[in-house]
Scaffold this active site. Sequence first.
Site, short mmCIF file in Angstrom:
data_model
loop_
_atom_site.label_atom_id
_atom_site.label_comp_id
_atom_site.label_asym_id
_atom_site.label_seq_id
_atom_site.Cartn_x
_atom_site.Cartn_y
_atom_site.Cartn_z
N HIS A 169 -7.63 -5.73 -0.21
CA HIS A 169 -6.35 -5.01 -0.09
C HIS A 169 -5.45 -5.63 0.98
O HIS A 169 -4.29 -5.23 1.11
CB HIS A 169 -6.64 -3.54 0.24
CG HIS A 169 -5.44 -2.65 0.19
ND1 HIS A 169 -4.66 -2.51 -0.93
CD2 HIS A 169 -4.88 -1.86 1.15
CE1 HIS A 169 -3.68 -1.66 -0.69
NE2 HIS A 169 -3.79 -1.25 0.56
N SER B 149 0.83 -1.19 0.00
CA SER B 149 0.00 0.00 0.00
C SER B 149 0.88 1.26 0.00
O SER B 149 1.69 1.45 -0.91
CB SER B 149 -0.95 -0.05 1.20
OG SER B 149 -1.97 0.90 1.08
N ASP C 28 -8.84 -5.14 -6.00
CA ASP C 28 -8.34 -4.14 -5.04
C ASP C 28 -8.46 -2.76 -5.67
O ASP C 28 -8.00 -2.53 -6.80
CB ASP C 28 -6.89 -4.47 -4.70
CG ASP C 28 -6.32 -3.57 -3.61
OD1 ASP C 28 -7.07 -2.73 -3.07
OD2 ASP C 28 -5.12 -3.72 -3.31
#
Length: 528
Positions: free
Chosen positions: A463, A343, A403
């Site tokens: 995610h 991320s 995602d």
Amino acid sequence: MKLPTSLKISTFSSLPISRAHPSHLTAAINNSKSPPSVFAKHSNSINCTLTTPSLQVTSPLHKIFQQAQTAFQSALSTTFMDSSPRIATSSHGVNSNIQGDYDLTKKLCRSDPSPKQSLVGKWRECHGANNWEGLLDPLDENLRREIVKYGEFAQATYEAFNSDPNSTSYADCLCNDPNSFFDTVGLKNSGYKVTKYIYATPTTQIPEWLAKIVPPPLKPTKKSSNWIGFVGVSDDLEETKRLGRRDIVIAWRGTITPCEWAENLKTDLKALNLMPFQPGLYNSSGSNQRGLCPKVENGFLSLYTNSSKSSSKSASDQVMEEVQRLVELYKGEELSITVTGHSLGASLALLSAYQIRESLLASNHNIPVTVFSFGGPRVGNLDFKERMEEIGVKTLRIVNTHDLIPKMPGIFLNEWMHRKLFDGLESAGGLKERVYSHVGSELRINHLSSPYLKHNADKSCCHNLEAHLHLVDGFQSSVVPFRSNAKRDHSLVNKTCNFLRDELKVPANWLLLSDHCSTTFSTYVNNI
């Protein structure tokens, strides 16, 4: 019966709590004169022995205690899908019969550790020397294990982060000693050691009035900088020999604190200013001799380069100083530099890889730099992508099709739109600088291919980093999207989310549940 005078959670020294399996998150209650002992997230381990005397209590906490106890017992009696063994429990909750080849230590410390096959002569290919041509579909076994290994390093940065806003060490690393970091997070046999912790300073500060009203999980840190990752190196002689070189690794975690979330929202592009002005390389406006003007997202760049009043060194400074020190320390050896993150951490991984590679080339060091990123957003513009390719940074992005984060920023103004609508048009020259673009090669995975994961789970589950590692371990090819002999323990997916199918009966958020129950136990004892 007589109430217990203390409550103890006994430990199993080889099983770190950050790698605990839901079926092992149990406690022991007994009569003792010793002071109560409760092991929370800061502990290294937790045992799997449960004694359950029938308590006759009217305390309001008794109901909470029973609920936690029931959840643990349910986890213990779970029968896992396919090859996972049935775990039988005795009347006291002790694992009395484990069918099949079931190694508790391996289950807790990751069921598929880094392989022992030699990578001599293979590691450059696994690290993108040929842009992973022929290795992604079907997925090469050596590459699969390398991806999972670096993904676990990124996962460790989440689990070692102190996210308790009431703690005096909130936003710091739970392991004070970098030398024992991998032991603490359950990666004792990784063959690596941490040499330096990295701290980042957000430029955005939450107003004090807002900090007072937000719920505890979103409490901003009072510190100017937060622990966000580490620099490490392969120090075990046998592992270094197996790898075929000495590997320097940098791992970054993703967004946790509110200030970091605020940085993510600064989506305007800013000229890259990581390298000092060098004639022939970049001019004062940020363009190089080919006219490229690399720009990156303002929030990512500011988090990476900002420094606090208490510390004059930014995350960028800390990483560069340590990498330069290690390169000098191991001069004469064959080296590689591998950067990983999830991320926000994937964004910082790209920025640090860019800066490291530019610095190495400027000092005539041709050390390969590779990025393994998980669920990463777009970081820079098309010129940034071109410059990364030009200097030879190899990037493999692991992306779950469903995602949303990799689709941002640049949902509309991105490389695909530019290629379809404006490619070749002279009028699009100025637009090019403002178009976001992904970097490198992509390994696309799909959670719908896993027989273990819910198809209708919350979007945030798509995610989750543990889910990414589960899917990488299972992915075989576009023809066979999930292999039947996947080795990684699927229960790890539900560590901090609710992604596994209900029939597997693995508790949701079981790592968080273990922390909550430890607190509940402590409160219960103190009120007896």
